[in-house]
Write a protein that holds these residues in place. Structure first.
Motif, mmCIF file in Angstrom:
data_model
loop_
_atom_site.group_PDB
_atom_site.id
_atom_site.type_symbol
_atom_site.label_atom_id
_atom_site.label_comp_id
_atom_site.label_asym_id
_atom_site.label_seq_id
_atom_site.Cartn_x
_atom_site.Cartn_y
_atom_site.Cartn_z
ATOM 1 N N PRO A 633 37.771 32.729 28.748
ATOM 2 C CA PRO A 633 38.872 32.739 29.718
ATOM 3 C C PRO A 633 40.082 33.514 29.182
ATOM 4 C CG PRO A 633 38.882 30.690 28.530
ATOM 5 C CD PRO A 633 37.696 31.451 28.022
ATOM 6 N N GLN A 634 40.988 33.821 30.057
ATOM 7 C CA GLN A 634 42.250 34.421 29.654
ATOM 8 C C GLN A 634 43.108 33.348 28.961
ATOM 9 O OE1 GLN A 634 43.169 37.742 29.965
ATOM 10 N NE2 GLN A 634 40.955 37.868 30.417
ATOM 11 N N PRO A 635 44.097 33.767 28.167
ATOM 12 C CA PRO A 635 44.905 32.774 27.422
ATOM 13 C C PRO A 635 45.605 31.782 28.350
ATOM 14 C CG PRO A 635 45.273 34.995 26.576
ATOM 15 C CD PRO A 635 44.481 35.143 27.822
ATOM 16 N N ASN A 636 45.519 30.505 27.962
ATOM 17 C CA ASN A 636 46.279 29.430 28.611
ATOM 18 C C ASN A 636 46.017 29.345 30.115
ATOM 19 O OD1 ASN A 636 47.647 28.669 26.139
ATOM 20 N ND2 ASN A 636 48.868 30.549 26.403
ATOM 21 N N HIS A 638 43.497 27.758 33.397
ATOM 22 C CA HIS A 638 42.655 26.621 33.766
ATOM 23 C C HIS A 638 41.269 27.124 34.172
ATOM 24 C CE1 HIS A 638 46.556 24.583 33.948
ATOM 25 N NE2 HIS A 638 45.884 23.426 33.899
ATOM 26 N N ILE A 639 40.235 26.394 33.750
ATOM 27 C CA ILE A 639 38.853 26.753 34.095
ATOM 28 C C ILE A 639 38.183 25.572 34.760
ATOM 29 C CG2 ILE A 639 38.689 28.348 32.133
ATOM 30 C CD1 ILE A 639 36.894 26.179 30.783
ATOM 31 N N PRO A 640 37.106 25.783 35.526
ATOM 32 C CA PRO A 640 36.348 24.658 36.093
ATOM 33 C C PRO A 640 35.576 23.921 35.008
ATOM 34 C CG PRO A 640 35.278 26.736 36.611
ATOM 35 C CD PRO A 640 36.595 27.097 35.989
ATOM 36 N N ALA A 641 35.016 22.804 35.354
ATOM 37 C CA ALA A 641 34.310 21.988 34.366
ATOM 38 C C ALA A 641 33.102 22.717 33.782
ATOM 39 C CB ALA A 641 33.879 20.665 34.999
ATOM 40 N N SER A 642 32.394 23.488 34.609
ATOM 41 C CA SER A 642 31.272 24.289 34.113
ATOM 42 C C SER A 642 31.731 25.735 34.046
ATOM 43 C CB SER A 642 30.061 24.155 35.047
ATOM 44 O OG SER A 642 29.002 24.955 34.573
ATOM 45 N N PRO A 684 26.017 28.455 18.186
ATOM 46 C CA PRO A 684 25.688 29.880 18.299
ATOM 47 C C PRO A 684 25.819 30.353 19.751
ATOM 48 C CG PRO A 684 23.689 28.597 18.089
ATOM 49 C CD PRO A 684 24.827 27.637 17.904
ATOM 50 N N ALA A 685 26.434 31.507 19.916
ATOM 51 C CA ALA A 685 26.532 32.126 21.239
ATOM 52 C C ALA A 685 25.365 33.090 21.432
ATOM 53 C CB ALA A 685 27.865 32.873 21.362
ATOM 54 N N SER A 686 25.055 33.387 22.683
ATOM 55 C CA SER A 686 24.036 34.392 22.996
ATOM 56 C C SER A 686 24.625 35.777 22.756
ATOM 57 C CB SER A 686 23.580 34.263 24.448
ATOM 58 O OG SER A 686 22.981 33.014 24.671
ATOM 59 N N LEU A 687 23.824 36.664 22.107
ATOM 60 C CA LEU A 687 24.325 37.996 21.754
ATOM 61 C C LEU A 687 23.383 39.055 22.309
ATOM 62 C CD1 LEU A 687 26.368 39.742 20.152
ATOM 63 C CD2 LEU A 687 24.826 39.513 18.170
ATOM 64 N N THR A 688 23.896 39.947 23.139
ATOM 65 C CA THR A 688 23.142 41.083 23.669
ATOM 66 C C THR A 688 23.910 42.348 23.311
ATOM 67 O OG1 THR A 688 22.337 39.741 25.501
ATOM 68 C CG2 THR A 688 22.103 42.129 25.705
ATOM 69 N N GLU A 689 23.369 43.086 22.315
ATOM 70 C CA GLU A 689 24.061 44.256 21.779
ATOM 71 C C GLU A 689 25.449 43.832 21.296
ATOM 72 O OE1 GLU A 689 23.802 47.261 24.801
ATOM 73 O OE2 GLU A 689 21.686 47.676 24.371
ATOM 74 N N ASN A 691 27.790 42.229 23.306
ATOM 75 C CA ASN A 691 28.359 41.225 24.216
ATOM 76 C C ASN A 691 27.825 39.838 23.882
ATOM 77 O OD1 ASN A 691 29.809 43.097 26.031
ATOM 78 N ND2 ASN A 691 27.741 43.832 26.507
ATOM 79 N N TRP A 692 28.738 38.864 23.837
ATOM 80 C CA TRP A 692 28.319 37.493 23.607
ATOM 81 C C TRP A 692 28.775 36.622 24.775
ATOM 82 C CZ3 TRP A 692 32.040 33.830 23.770
ATOM 83 C CH2 TRP A 692 33.357 34.212 23.489
ATOM 84 N N ASN A 693 28.081 35.472 24.958
ATOM 85 C CA ASN A 693 28.503 34.521 25.986
ATOM 86 C C ASN A 693 27.972 33.137 25.643
ATOM 87 O OD1 ASN A 693 25.931 33.901 27.697
ATOM 88 N ND2 ASN A 693 25.932 36.145 27.451
ATOM 89 N N TYR A 694 28.596 32.122 26.229
ATOM 90 C CA TYR A 694 28.174 30.738 26.011
ATOM 91 C C TYR A 694 28.587 29.926 27.229
ATOM 92 C CZ TYR A 694 27.339 26.225 23.795
ATOM 93 O OH TYR A 694 26.850 24.979 23.491
ATOM 94 N N THR A 695 27.640 29.164 27.822
ATOM 95 C CA THR A 695 27.896 28.370 29.023
ATOM 96 C C THR A 695 27.747 26.889 28.693
ATOM 97 O OG1 THR A 695 27.083 30.153 30.438
ATOM 98 C CG2 THR A 695 27.195 27.946 31.405
ATOM 99 N N SER A 696 28.732 26.078 29.133
ATOM 100 C CA SER A 696 28.654 24.638 28.919
ATOM 101 C C SER A 696 29.565 23.938 29.932
ATOM 102 C CB SER A 696 29.075 24.281 27.489
ATOM 103 O OG SER A 696 28.889 22.894 27.254
#
Length: 729
Positions: A633-636, A638-642, A684-689, A691-696
């Protein structure tokens, strides 16, 4: 049909061979029975010429196939002796080291002859039997062994009274054995087999003379088992007995071809055979001779060619008795079919012809060859399924006298060709094209091409008409270092021919390529230093075509070679990707090491680079840490629960992994991938080349801290984690 090629047989054997075999239906079922001579044997380890043999069965089957026999091998086994490197999977009942009594009663994996016969449904029509040598080897008496062979014969006939048994009088033995008299006793065994009352009294049992003409030079180095020449000798003997007994059944239908269905009065232009010409052809009124040929790969010979002619307007048939038209059968007689009886002794090819006077009209000409075994190519109901089924127009109108025009498109005049050459061109006519024929002469050697090989007699070969636009072509392999005269003849359906023919002169160069390819390495540069993942690339050039490129990649520091997946202590090469002349290969190399790389190339003729290109280079230690960013997310915010956290990770060489530290600051708990805990954790985050991402999912109404850690392949870690704070509603 092959003729008897064995040495002159004793009169008693000849009389035994002249028998009338039972009537079998094709294919004939054949079961070879015996010991290692039947199975196919090589010593372990191979010695002398003992590099493994397929047994006499392979050559025997070759002879049957060459003679057009319809057969099928049967038996429980499809393998040779276990150490035998020769692969021949035809079925059989050959059991190495088995004595005659063991073949009779059963031993180890063999169920005995009764079991062998019981396992076959339907029963074998013919049994090939070569047995008894192992009995003599252990000093059993020749007569006792011959009696056991009689028992085997009786067991076969009890299981299948209609079977034919071909019994060998066994090949000689010159090798070592517990029996000091083995050589003489083997001869005595053969004599006892020849004197067998079971064989003499049964017309279904045929003695096969494998002994006469068999010499020590036909043996493997153990002087017990035959090598290839010996197996051919045995196969010849079995085949000659099989052939003379009339067991070679013919179920191959002959093929019928029409050569000249359309002749101008007084002309005798012959259409090549095989070949049916155009589907619709023209003849003038009056008596016309229709001629053709028939071919057959069977062995029974030609019986007749059947001819019929139908009026397409009335569907009436030409009556060959009174030269009128009507039903094909009248008063039980096929008056509409003319049988031309063959007097040829050839079993493979005959010519035929018939002269008929037809009034003007449209007709269908039928022809069907039949061999002496009753085979023909009739595949369905009605004469329309006969192989020759050609429309004929008989008319008295003025004929077309304009010849077709034929041209070459390739090769061009005076060009130099090599290897496989396609000759092509076009043809045009004001009516319809019947055929294109080529004269291809090797003027260097005064030889003409006949479609299969070169010969000293003038020949023409038919070219293929590709489409209705008149394109034609013909492909053949031309000899090297020679000159050729090529002429193209074209006929229309009125038999007008382009004369003189269109012609060209070409030559060929030496087809043998001895020039090796060369290689260069473009990257990395010799003597330089590289880090991390290294791309090795270059070029491979040949005068014809490069087939493959292989690299030798050696770690000089550890003295190990790269095999494509790991480093090993033995010299090896790896095949690399090749696109036209360019090749490349990428791999991750250890740090702080010296490397040698050489590039080898092979062309399509098997020539390879005599002096490969090579480079030496080093790899330096990588101390530069990777870099991480957070895009979401961007700094500071609010995000949804998922929510999916995301960002990038980059390095001067290669990123190894990304780990995230996620803290719920409201509860003072860390996320461990499955639950929130008071203990510091990273996931551990998912890494593709890059780019990384993690969902929770994240607890609501909370404040969170995110720290992103990155490592590269050299073990360097980001100096300090990239940080971000965010909130949930």
């Amino acid at each position: 049909m092959r003729t008897l090629i064995q040495t002159i047989l004793p009169s008693v054997l000849i009389s035994l061979l002249i028998v009338k075999s039972p009537a079998y239906s094709a294919p004939v079922l054949i079961m070879p029975v015996g010991d290692s001579i039947t199975e196919g044997y090589t010593p372990n380890p191979p010695n002398g010429t003992g590099q493994g043999t397929a047994s006499y069965r392979k050559e025997f089957e070759n002879l049957l196939t060459q003679d057009g026999c319809s057969f099928q091998m049967v038996g429980a086994k499809t393998t040779n002796f276990p150490q035998n490197p020769v692969v021949f999977t035809s079925k059989h009942e050959g059991w190495s080291a088995h004595r005659a009594d063991q073949l009779r009663d059963g031993h180890e994996s063999s169920g005995g002859i009764a079991g062998m016969m019981a396992a076959q449904d339907p029963k074998p029509d013919v049994v090939l039997l070569h047995a008894g040598s192992n009995d003599i080897r252990i000093d059993q008496s020749p007569q006792a062994t011959a009696n056991e062979i009689d028992d085997i014969i009786n067991a076969i006939l009890n299981a299948s009274p209609q079977a034919t048994v071909l019994v060998a009088n066994v090949i000689p033995w010159w090798g070592s054995a517990p029996n000091p008299n083995v050589t003489a006793d083997i001869i005595a065994l053969g004599n006892a087999i020849e004197a067998s009352s079971v064989i003499a009294s049964n017309s279904n049992v045929i003695l096969v003379n494998v002994r006469d003409g068999f010499s020590q030079s036909m043996m493997q180095a153990d002087f017990i088992h035959p090598k290839e020449s010996g197996e051919h000798h045995i196969a010849d003997a079995f085949y000659d007995a099989f052939d003379q007994a009339g067991l070679c059944l013919d179920e191959t239908a002959p093929q019928t071809f029409l050569k000249t269905p359309y002749l101008k009065p007084g002309q005798g232009v012959t259409h090549p055979c095989p070949g049916n010409g155009q589907n619709t052809v023209n003849t003038f009124g009056g008596t016309t001779t229709y001629s053709g040929c028939a071919t057959d790969s069977g062995n029974s010979g030609f019986e007749k060619v059947r001819i019929a002619i139908r009026d397409q307007n009335t569907n009436n048939w030409y009556n060959f008795i009174n030269q009128t038209f009507g039903p094909i059968v009248q008063n039980g007689i096929e008056v509409g079919i003319k049988d031309i009886t063959s007097t040829s002794t050839s079993t493979t090819f005959i010519n035929w012809d018939i002269s008929v006077t037809l009034p003007e009209g449209d007709y269908t000409f039928f022809a069907l060859a039949v061999d002496k075994a009753g085979n023909d190519a009739f595949t369905g109901m009605g004469l329309s399924t006969w192989p020759v089924n050609t429309s004929i127009s008989v008319n008295t109108s003025a004929p077309d006298t304009t010849p077709p025009i034929v041209n070459f498109t390739r090769p061009e005049e005076s060009t130099i060709e090599s290897g496989l050459v396609t000759i092509s061109g076009t043809v045009t006519d004001d009516s319809a094209i019947d055929r294109i024929e080529l004269v291809i002469k090797d003027t260097t050697n005064s030889q003409w091409w006949n479609g299969l090989n070169w010969e000293s007699t003038y020949r023409r070969v038919p070219a293929s008409l590709i489409d209705s636009a008149g394109k034609w072509d013909y492909t053949l392999e031309l000899p090297s270092e020679a000159s050729f005269y090529i002429a193209a003849w074209a006929w229309d359906t009125w038999l007008n021919v382009a004369s003189p023919p269109e012609k060209i002169i070409i030559s060929t160069q030496n087809n043998t390529d001895t020039t090796p390819p060369s290689t260069t390495i473009l990257a990395p540069t010799n003597g330089t230093s590289a880090t991390g993942s290294v791309a090795v690339s270059g070029k491979a050039i040949d005068n014809l075509e490069v087939a493959r490129v292989e690299l030798v990649i050696r770690n000089k520091t550890s003295n190990r070679w790269w095999n494509g997946s790991s480093w090993q202590s033995a010299y090896t090469r790896v095949t690399v990707a090749l696109t036209n002349e360019n090749w490349s290969y990428t791999l991750a190399l250890p740090d702080d090491a010296n490397f040698y790389v050489s590039a080898w190339a092979w062309d399509t003729q098997g020539n390879y680079t005599p002096s490969p290109a090579f480079i030496n280079f080093t790899t330096a230690g990588d101390s530069t840490p990777p870099i991480a960013t957070i895009s979401s997310p961007q700094p500071n915010t609010h995000i949804p629960a998922s929510f999916t956290l995301a960002g990038t990770a980059t390095d001067n060489s290669a990123v190894d992994r990304v780990e995230l530290a996620i803290k719920n600051k409201t509860e003072n708990l860390w996320w461990n991938g499955t639950s929130w805990s008071a203990v510091y954790s990273r996931v551990p985050a998912s890494l593709t080349e890059t780019n990384w991402n993690y969902t929770s999912r994240y607890p609501t109404n909370s404040t969170f801290y995110l720290g992103v850690w990155v490592w590269d392949k050299s073990g360097n870690r980001i100096a300090s984690p990239e940080k971000r704070h965010f909130f949930t509603h």
